[in-house]
Design a protein around this motif. Structure first.
Motif, short mmCIF file in Angstrom:
data_model
loop_
_atom_site.label_atom_id
_atom_site.label_comp_id
_atom_site.label_asym_id
_atom_site.label_seq_id
_atom_site.Cartn_x
_atom_site.Cartn_y
_atom_site.Cartn_z
N CYS A 246 10.91 -1.01 3.58
CA CYS A 246 10.59 0.13 3.14
C CYS A 246 10.24 1.08 4.46
O CYS A 246 10.10 0.99 5.39
CB CYS A 246 9.41 0.20 2.29
SG CYS A 246 7.70 -0.35 3.14
N ASP A 247 10.07 2.38 4.02
CA ASP A 247 9.49 3.40 4.91
C ASP A 247 8.09 3.83 4.81
O ASP A 247 7.21 3.99 5.77
CB ASP A 247 10.34 4.73 4.61
CG ASP A 247 11.90 4.37 5.16
OD1 ASP A 247 12.01 4.23 6.20
OD2 ASP A 247 12.72 5.00 4.21
N LEU A 248 7.55 3.48 3.36
CA LEU A 248 6.37 3.68 3.11
C LEU A 248 5.80 2.86 1.85
O LEU A 248 6.57 2.92 0.99
CB LEU A 248 5.84 5.07 2.71
CG LEU A 248 6.47 5.99 1.81
CD1 LEU A 248 5.54 6.00 0.46
CD2 LEU A 248 6.75 7.29 2.33
N ASP A 249 4.49 2.18 2.05
CA ASP A 249 4.00 1.39 1.11
C ASP A 249 3.01 1.91 0.36
O ASP A 249 2.05 2.66 1.05
CB ASP A 249 3.55 0.17 1.93
CG ASP A 249 3.25 -1.23 1.02
OD1 ASP A 249 2.86 -0.72 -0.14
OD2 ASP A 249 3.31 -2.48 1.42
N SER A 250 3.08 2.04 -0.84
CA SER A 250 1.87 2.52 -1.69
C SER A 250 0.66 1.79 -1.81
O SER A 250 -0.46 2.16 -2.21
CB SER A 250 2.45 2.79 -3.08
OG SER A 250 2.67 1.29 -3.86
N PHE A 251 0.68 0.57 -1.38
CA PHE A 251 -0.42 -0.40 -1.21
C PHE A 251 -1.00 -0.58 -2.88
O PHE A 251 -2.38 -0.69 -2.68
CB PHE A 251 -1.55 0.08 -0.05
CG PHE A 251 -1.08 -0.21 1.07
CD1 PHE A 251 -0.76 -1.27 1.48
CD2 PHE A 251 -0.99 0.95 1.94
CE1 PHE A 251 -0.17 -1.58 3.09
CE2 PHE A 251 -0.51 0.84 3.21
CZ PHE A 251 -0.40 -0.86 3.72
N ASP A 252 -0.05 -0.27 -3.64
CA ASP A 252 -0.86 -0.52 -4.84
C ASP A 252 -1.38 -1.64 -5.56
O ASP A 252 -1.59 -2.16 -6.53
CB ASP A 252 0.37 0.10 -6.13
CG ASP A 252 1.86 -0.48 -6.03
OD1 ASP A 252 1.80 -1.63 -4.93
OD2 ASP A 252 2.67 -0.61 -6.70
N PHE A 253 -0.97 -2.74 -4.80
CA PHE A 253 -1.25 -4.15 -4.85
C PHE A 253 -2.76 -4.52 -4.68
O PHE A 253 -3.24 -5.70 -4.96
CB PHE A 253 -0.29 -5.31 -4.26
CG PHE A 253 -0.51 -4.91 -2.76
CD1 PHE A 253 -1.32 -5.84 -2.00
CD2 PHE A 253 0.55 -4.16 -2.19
CE1 PHE A 253 -1.28 -5.52 -0.55
CE2 PHE A 253 0.55 -4.05 -0.81
CZ PHE A 253 -0.43 -4.67 0.04
N ARG A 254 -3.28 -3.56 -3.97
CA ARG A 254 -4.80 -3.81 -3.53
C ARG A 254 -5.81 -3.85 -4.80
O ARG A 254 -5.67 -2.94 -5.56
CB ARG A 254 -5.02 -2.78 -2.47
CG ARG A 254 -4.52 -3.22 -1.14
CD ARG A 254 -4.87 -2.29 -0.26
NE ARG A 254 -4.22 -2.55 1.21
CZ ARG A 254 -4.49 -1.62 2.35
NH1 ARG A 254 -5.19 -0.56 2.27
NH2 ARG A 254 -3.98 -2.10 3.39
N LYS A 255 -6.70 -4.55 -4.74
CA LYS A 255 -7.63 -4.64 -5.80
C LYS A 255 -8.40 -3.36 -6.21
O LYS A 255 -8.67 -3.18 -7.13
CB LYS A 255 -8.57 -5.80 -5.60
CG LYS A 255 -8.10 -7.18 -5.71
CD LYS A 255 -8.93 -8.52 -5.57
CE LYS A 255 -8.38 -9.58 -5.84
NZ LYS A 255 -9.54 -10.73 -5.48
N ALA A 256 -8.69 -2.51 -5.07
CA ALA A 256 -9.20 -1.44 -5.28
C ALA A 256 -8.58 -0.27 -5.49
O ALA A 256 -9.05 1.02 -5.78
CB ALA A 256 -10.10 -1.06 -3.51
N SER A 257 -7.18 -0.47 -5.66
CA SER A 257 -6.29 0.70 -6.07
C SER A 257 -6.50 1.06 -7.28
O SER A 257 -6.78 0.39 -8.34
CB SER A 257 -4.84 -0.03 -5.95
OG SER A 257 -3.85 1.28 -5.84
N THR A 258 -6.27 2.41 -7.58
CA THR A 258 -6.21 3.03 -8.91
C THR A 258 -4.98 3.70 -8.94
O THR A 258 -4.29 4.16 -7.94
CB THR A 258 -7.50 3.85 -9.14
OG1 THR A 258 -7.43 5.09 -8.13
CG2 THR A 258 -8.68 3.13 -8.72
N PRO A 259 -4.72 4.52 -10.18
CA PRO A 259 -3.62 5.21 -10.32
C PRO A 259 -3.76 6.45 -9.55
O PRO A 259 -2.70 6.94 -8.74
CB PRO A 259 -3.91 5.88 -11.72
CG PRO A 259 -4.42 4.68 -12.67
CD PRO A 259 -5.27 3.98 -11.57
#
Length: 347
Positions: A246-259
């Motif tokens: 990828c070129d950039l990772d959203s890190f949406d898999f992290r537990k602290a992540s929110t929309p």
């Protein structure tokens, strides 16, 4: 005398009309006018996949060892031209262009790990989603994409594909590209896995997704956790499978992540880098919730979506296809509608 002259004139006019009709119907003009609208296969490759698509480009044309162009006979195979489906949203993000990937030799994409193929121009993005299909979340992602008339690449886990084949079929039916993400999301760079186990993870994933779709997926593969096993990369190259980072990772898999965090993470990185392949997960609920706003932000920021397709489908191995069929716990599909199998008899 007048009656005789009138009859002669009428005969001349009738003969002229008959001759004109015969000429038109037997001439090339008439054949062209009545022929169906067709284009050659080579021309069809340049047709947009959606109303907003503009062109199709082979992004791996410079790869050494690329096979020769098809023969003139193959290029002249004829297909009927179909009109592109209009987008119901006049202000949709859409698809700016479609690129076709020649996966010969296993090209790599995504500057996180691969630097050779810089095919995106400024303000262009590729949307990608890992770990699906999954109930609730994947359909929500599909709806958000459909509302904006745009397309993505989905990297499916083999097991999840066998759990929810009907959802994966919806992904393909919506015109998205379906790739693979191993059989069980194993870290292929782990020293605990043997070479055979790594191969099994890759090939079982291929065959499971094919079984779920009822058709071969694209030869697009992403390593779980972006853990690139050098031996596995060489194997994928031999199998002519493109490898995606990828070129950039959203890190949406992290537990602290929110929309909100998903949106801000993607947009902050994107505004800094200017373009890129975006890594997200349709397995994550907050990603599905974030996507409508993220797509609106992309549109407002002047970003354009590029859809990636493969030049040819993946060729799975027969032994793994047979293994997946043998291990299937339920029939691949049923020819009977649900209401003919289960009916409410009382409430």
């Amino acid at each position: 005398m007048r009656n005789a002259l009138g009859l002669m004139l009428a005969s001349v006019v009738s003969a002229a009309l008959i001759a004109a009709v015969w000429y038109w119907t037997s001439s090339p003009h008439a054949q062209l006018a009545s022929a169906p609208a067709t284009v050659t296969a080579a021309q069809a490759e340049r047709l947009p996949a959606a109303a907003a698509a503009e062109d199709t480009v082979d992004v791996t044309a410079a790869i050494p060892g690329k096979p020769a162009a098809p023969s003139p006979a193959a290029a002249q195979s004829v297909v009927t031209a179909q009109p592109a489906a209009p987008c119901a949203n006049p202000d949709a993000l859409g698809v700016s262009r479609v690129v076709e990937v020649d996966t010969t030799g296993g090209p790599g994409f995504g500057f996180e790990h691969f630097k050779q193929l810089d095919f995106l121009t400024d303000k262009e993005v590729v949307l990608t989603f890992d770990d699906g299909p999954w109930p609730g979340n994947t359909p929500a992602v599909l709806k958000a994409l459909a509302d904006q008339c745009t397309k993505a690449v989905f990297f499916s886990i083999g097991k999840h594909a066998t759990y929810h084949p009907e959802i994966l079929k919806q992904v393909a039916a919506a015109g998205h590209t379906v790739g693979t993400h191993t059989w069980s999301h194993a870290n292929l760079n782990s020293k605990k896995l043997t070479e055979q186990q790594v191969k099994d993870e890759i090939e079982k994933g291929f065959s499971a997704v094919k079984l779920a779709l009822g058709a071969a997926p694209a030869p697009f593969f992403r390593f779980p956790e972006l853990q690139h096993n050098p031996a596995a990369m060489a194997y994928l190259g031999q199998r002519n499978v493109a490898i995606f980072s990828c070129d950039l990772d959203s890190f949406d898999f992290r537990k602290a992540s929110t929309p909100d965090k998903v949106v801000e993470t993607v947009m902050t990185k994107l505004d800094k880098q200017g373009k890129g392949i975006i890594l997200m997960h349709d397995f994550q609920k907050h990603t599905a919730e974030a996507l409508p706003e993220l797509l609106r932000r992309l549109k407002a920021g002047g970003y354009k979506v590029v859809q990636m397709k493969a030049k040819a489908p993946l060729e799975t191995l027969a032994e793994y296809d047979e293994l997946m069929l043998k291990d299937a716990k339920v029939p691949v599909s049923s020819t009977r509608p649900v209401n003919s199998v289960v009916q409410t008899v009382s409430k």
